[in-house]
Scaffold this motif. Structure first.
Motif, PDB file in Angstrom:
ATOM      1  N   MET A  38       0.839  -1.200   0.000  1.00  0.00           N
ATOM      2  CA  MET A  38       0.000   0.000   0.000  1.00  0.00           C
ATOM      3  C   MET A  38       0.872   1.246   0.000  1.00  0.00           C
ATOM      4  O   MET A  38       1.947   1.277   0.602  1.00  0.00           O
ATOM      5  CB  MET A  38      -0.932   0.011   1.212  1.00  0.00           C
ATOM      6  CG  MET A  38      -1.991  -1.072   1.189  1.00  0.00           C
ATOM      7  SD  MET A  38      -3.070  -1.058   2.668  1.00  0.00           S
ATOM      8  CE  MET A  38      -4.135   0.333   2.262  1.00  0.00           C
ATOM      9  N   ARG A  39       0.418   2.279  -0.698  1.00  0.00           N
ATOM     10  CA  ARG A  39       1.098   3.575  -0.703  1.00  0.00           C
ATOM     11  C   ARG A  39       0.384   4.532   0.254  1.00  0.00           C
ATOM     12  O   ARG A  39      -0.732   4.259   0.728  1.00  0.00           O
ATOM     13  CB  ARG A  39       1.146   4.144  -2.112  1.00  0.00           C
ATOM     14  CG  ARG A  39       1.992   3.306  -3.078  1.00  0.00           C
ATOM     15  CD  ARG A  39       2.106   3.948  -4.445  1.00  0.00           C
ATOM     16  NE  ARG A  39       2.943   3.161  -5.332  1.00  0.00           N
ATOM     17  CZ  ARG A  39       4.269   3.279  -5.436  1.00  0.00           C
ATOM     18  NH1 ARG A  39       4.903   4.176  -4.710  1.00  0.00           N
ATOM     19  NH2 ARG A  39       4.947   2.532  -6.284  1.00  0.00           N
ATOM     20  N   GLY A  40       1.035   5.645   0.485  1.00  0.00           N
ATOM     21  CA  GLY A  40       0.473   6.609   1.413  1.00  0.00           C
ATOM     22  C   GLY A  40      -0.921   7.057   1.029  1.00  0.00           C
ATOM     23  O   GLY A  40      -1.799   7.214   1.880  1.00  0.00           O
ATOM     24  N   GLY A  41      -1.149   7.279  -0.268  1.00  0.00           N
ATOM     25  CA  GLY A  41      -2.456   7.725  -0.730  1.00  0.00           C
ATOM     26  C   GLY A  41      -3.549   6.700  -0.471  1.00  0.00           C
ATOM     27  O   GLY A  41      -4.697   7.064  -0.183  1.00  0.00           O
ATOM     28  N   ASP A  42      -3.197   5.405  -0.560  1.00  0.00           N
ATOM     29  CA  ASP A  42      -4.175   4.351  -0.276  1.00  0.00           C
ATOM     30  C   ASP A  42      -4.604   4.404   1.188  1.00  0.00           C
ATOM     31  O   ASP A  42      -5.791   4.296   1.521  1.00  0.00           O
ATOM     32  CB  ASP A  42      -3.574   2.969  -0.574  1.00  0.00           C
ATOM     33  CG  ASP A  42      -3.072   2.826  -1.994  1.00  0.00           C
ATOM     34  OD1 ASP A  42      -3.723   3.372  -2.903  1.00  0.00           O
ATOM     35  OD2 ASP A  42      -2.026   2.180  -2.186  1.00  0.00           O
TER      36      ASP A  42
END
Length: 417
Positions: A218-222
């Motif tokens: 997962m990325r920060g935006g997710d």
């Protein structure tokens, strides 16, 4: 400096448009979280309380020989009048006279919208596009019979307005109104404290939900989209959801380098929402998977820093010594010295209320005496460039018996919520 929402986009390695799209997606999915709203019983600020605020400000003006206070759109306009409006090149402003009712000057075509949130009564004076708003303001001062006395302006008032008033008034004396506004807003009422409690309840519940949903890759935006969705489902209005991963957590407000969750990632979340305008601000840091001995030691040091801040908070003490006490402990542990990295590069905390950051500040040299009803964040992070950062943050308010937290401090790096 970028806004915290823009910093979120940078920290997430996403464009501003992508972040906006994520927010819309979060809004659409708010009902799918299974979370129940916590804000149904939250009571907004009553008209009687706003009028008491006006009366206090007017008393301070009379005591200081000030004729009126001018307030542009923003948190102070909301605080005194209930009007929630935006700033543009077209001037909207409230004139709060030392005696008499408030006057709101606003563009004629905006008048119906401005009236919707005006709660304290008074007069609205519109100006058409070809007319001067400065003359409308000067006229209001004349009609309230305060034109010969100094006009105080709230501290965020833009220069072109001050300059225009001077030109339109033939020598109007303009002084700072910060002392008046600060004297009113510094100490929170029971209703304000109750709204801040609900906002903090929402944010900590949303963090607890998100903590259990983070997965590898997962990325920060997710993660931020999950946080916004949970916050909305719980009844709060998301204000910011900053997610910093891995080396990016060493930058207090993020990095443009894209990061994803991996085994051993430090995950730092700094999030807040509003409830009837009042804000929360909570940070939690943890490790995805097993934490290293170094990560655990830094986490425990930050937790102790939070405790020292609260232990140092005493009625009547200058708020700046709270920062000094934390920084002294960090230096004993080998961090710093002072504001140098690796260590704590920002203040230990800030005031909070209608604004996420407001006076007073837990920073070296702030001599404001600590009083019951003042509210602060407690966030003495440690940042190690090239490695990671840890920030733990909870908000608290001062009572005659000592500090009272809105949310309990995190228990451990393995149980951070």
């Amino acid at each position: 400096m970028l806004s915290r929402r823009s910093l979120l986009a940078a920290a997430s390695g996403a464009s501003v448009l992508a972040t906006a799209g994520g927010a819309l997606a979060a809004s659409a999915g708010a009902g799918s979280t299974g979370l129940a709203a916590l804000t149904r019983d939250a009571a907004p600020i009553a008209v009687t309380e706003r009028r008491a605020r006006l009366a206090k400000a007017q008393g301070l003006m009379r005591a200081q020989g000030i004729g009126a206070l001018l307030v542009e759109p923003g948190s102070s306009l909301d605080y005194f009048t209930g009007v929630r409006w935006h700033r543009s090149e077209r001037i909207t402003a409230a004139i709060i006279p030392a005696e008499g009712e408030v006057v709101i000057v606003t563009p004629a075509f905006e008048e119906p919208s401005v009236r919707e949130t005006l709660q304290v009564g008074g007069e609205v004076r519109p100006w058409d596009e070809h007319e001067s708003p400065y003359l409308r303001i000067v006229g209001a001062l004349q009609d309230r019979k305060v034109i010969g006395k100094p006009l105080a302006v709230e501290g965020t008032t833009r220069f072109f307005i001050i300059d225009g008033l001077k030109s339109a008034s033939n020598g109007l004396q303009i002084v700072s109104g910060d002392g008046i506004v600060r004297a009113c807003r510094l100490i929170k009422s029971p209703t304000e404290l109750a709204l801040m409690q609900v906002a903090n309840d929402v944010t900590i519940a949303a963090l607890r939900y998100v903590h259990g949903k983070v997965e590898l890759g997962m990325r920060g935006g997710d993660i931020a989209a999950l946080m916004d969705s949970a916050t909305q489902a719980l009844g709060g209005a998301p204000e910011f959801s900053l997610v910093l991963l891995n080396e990016g957590s060493a930058y207090p407000h993020g990095s443009v380098q894209a990061q994803a969750v991996r085994e051993g990632s430090v995950i730092l979340m700094d999030c807040g929402c509003t409830v009837h305008g009042y804000q929360s601000d909570i940070s939690r840091s943890w490790v995805h998977g097993a934490a290293s001995a170094r990560q655990t030691k830094v986490w425990n040091t930050v937790k102790r820093g939070q405790e020292i801040a609260l232990e140092t908070a005493k009625i009547g003490a200058p708020v700046g010594i709270i920062d000094d006490a934390v920084r002294g402990y960090y230096q004993q542990q080998g961090w710093g010295p002072g504001y140098h990295l690796p260590g704590l590069s920002h203040r230990t905390g800030h005031g909070i209320g209608l604004d996420g950051h407001e006076a007073a500040y837990l920073v070296h040299g702030d001599a404001t005496p600590l009083q019951a009803g003042m509210c602060f964040s407690d966030e003495p992070g440690i940042y190690i460039p090239g490695e990671f950062g840890i920030r733990l943050e909870d908000c608290w308010h001062m009572t005659d018996a000592g500090p009272k937290l809105f949310t309990p401090l995190a228990a451990s790096i393995d149980s951070p919520i």
